[in-house]
Design a protein around this motif. Structure first.
Motif, short mmCIF file in Angstrom:
data_model
loop_
_atom_site.label_atom_id
_atom_site.label_comp_id
_atom_site.label_asym_id
_atom_site.label_seq_id
_atom_site.Cartn_x
_atom_site.Cartn_y
_atom_site.Cartn_z
N LEU A 283 -1.74 -15.43 -5.37
CA LEU A 283 -1.59 -14.04 -5.82
C LEU A 283 -2.79 -13.19 -5.43
N LEU A 284 -3.91 -13.83 -5.17
CA LEU A 284 -5.10 -13.11 -4.72
C LEU A 284 -5.15 -12.97 -3.20
N ASP B 135 4.51 -6.78 1.20
CA ASP B 135 4.73 -5.85 2.31
C ASP B 135 5.74 -4.79 1.89
N ILE B 136 5.28 -3.54 1.76
CA ILE B 136 6.15 -2.43 1.35
C ILE B 136 6.29 -1.45 2.51
N VAL C 78 -1.65 -8.82 -4.69
CA VAL C 78 -1.07 -8.61 -6.02
C VAL C 78 -2.16 -8.42 -7.06
N PHE C 79 -3.10 -9.36 -7.12
CA PHE C 79 -4.17 -9.31 -8.11
C PHE C 79 -5.52 -9.09 -7.44
N SER C 80 -6.41 -8.44 -8.15
CA SER C 80 -7.80 -8.35 -7.70
C SER C 80 -8.66 -9.38 -8.44
N PHE D 74 -4.26 -6.38 -11.93
CA PHE D 74 -3.58 -5.95 -10.70
C PHE D 74 -4.56 -5.29 -9.75
N ASP D 75 -4.27 -5.43 -8.45
CA ASP D 75 -5.06 -4.73 -7.44
C ASP D 75 -4.91 -3.21 -7.67
#
Length: 291
Positions: A78-79, A84-85, A98-100, A115-116
């Protein structure tokens, strides 16, 4: 070791439609589960992302050492993996982590996530249409494909049906090349996911292969939402029609009242033409005294 029962908060997950339909290849059910548990803790009053705490008992089916190894692997992905959007024009794209931050506190038996910052518009600044679903139902889904397809379908819940190209579905669901022949896609992904979603959640739908280009094989999937879903859509349409009619009636009454006042001041009768609803109403509103 005995299996622990999951502690499931009765909460709602909300995210942008773009994020729900983003291309995201996950490797285990833990990744979407951790994201959903974190998203359910985001509040509309949050001005920025907080550090959210999730009890490990809500993530893991048991508390053995192997599960904690899988938990760390899921958090690492997740890090480091990307969502991709595509942009609205379909030419550009944005990649997000996803996560920071993700931290496990074994003494307190919690996982801390954040969350990032780049994801802010997809969780905190939702406007117009967005995807929402029951967290409890999502956590019951046992496969990555059923999780991802559930989110994708919920993003279309305002439509009675949806025809989606298979290529787009492959990206959204993270389908490997080895499963992209329609028979394999149907047998290994669509059929099992449909069975799990209808068994574990309240979402009801049917699906069938479709052709977008003549003379070729199946290149799309048609999702048809069943009577319960269509009834919800019809109810929303009726409510919108009633709201529009009420606004029209209010506007007509204001115009007719003004018209009536003008006729009364001029001491003359209103003579409406056929089909002139405003003046017909005006005539009922005002009575000119006889001399």
């Amino acid at each position: 070791m005995a299996t622990r029962q999951l502690m499931l908060p009765g909460d709602i997950v909300k995210k942008s439609n773009e994020l729900a339909r983003a291309a995201w290849a996950v490797e285990s059910v833990l990744e979407p589960r951790i994201v959903a548990l974190t998203a359910a803790r985001v509040r509309i009053t949050d001005k920025d992302f907080q550090t959210y705490e999730i009890p490990t008992t809500e993530i893991l089916p048991s508390g053995n050492g192997e599960d904690y190894v899988k938990l760390k692997q899921a958090c690492r992905r997740l890090l480091t993996s990307a969502i991709d959007i595509p942009d609205k024009e379909g030419n550009g794209w944005t990649l997000y982590s996803v996560f920071s931050m993700c931290r496990h506190d074994p003494k307190r038996m919690v996982v801390q996530t954040r969350f990032d910052p780049g994801m802010k518009s997809h969780y905190l600044e939702l406007a117009g249409r967005f995807t929402e679903y029951n967290l409890f139902e999502f956590l019951m889904l046992p496969t990555t494909y059923s999780q991802r397809l559930f989110e994708v379908l919920k993003s279309w819940d305002d439509q009675p049906e949806r025809i989606e190209p298979m290529g787009a579905l492959f990206k959204m669901l993270g389908v490997p090349l080895s499963m992209q022949r329609y028979p394999d896609f149907r047998r290994k992904i669509l059929q099992p996911a449909h069975a799990y979603i209808t068994e574990k959640t309240s979402l009801r739908y049917q699906w069938e292969p479709a052709k977008l280009q003549k003379g070729r094989g199946y290149d799309a999937i048609r999702f048809v939402f069943t009577e319960a879903r269509q009834a919800t859509v019809a109810k929303k349409k009726r409510a919108k029609a009633e709201e529009d009619q009420s606004a029209k009636n209010n506007r007509l009454m204001r115009m007719a009242t003004n018209c009536a006042m003008e006729h009364h001041a001029a001491r003359r009768q209103c003579t409406p033409k056929d089909g002139d609803d405003m003046c017909a109403l005006c005539k009922r509103l005002v009575t000119i005294p006889k001399k």
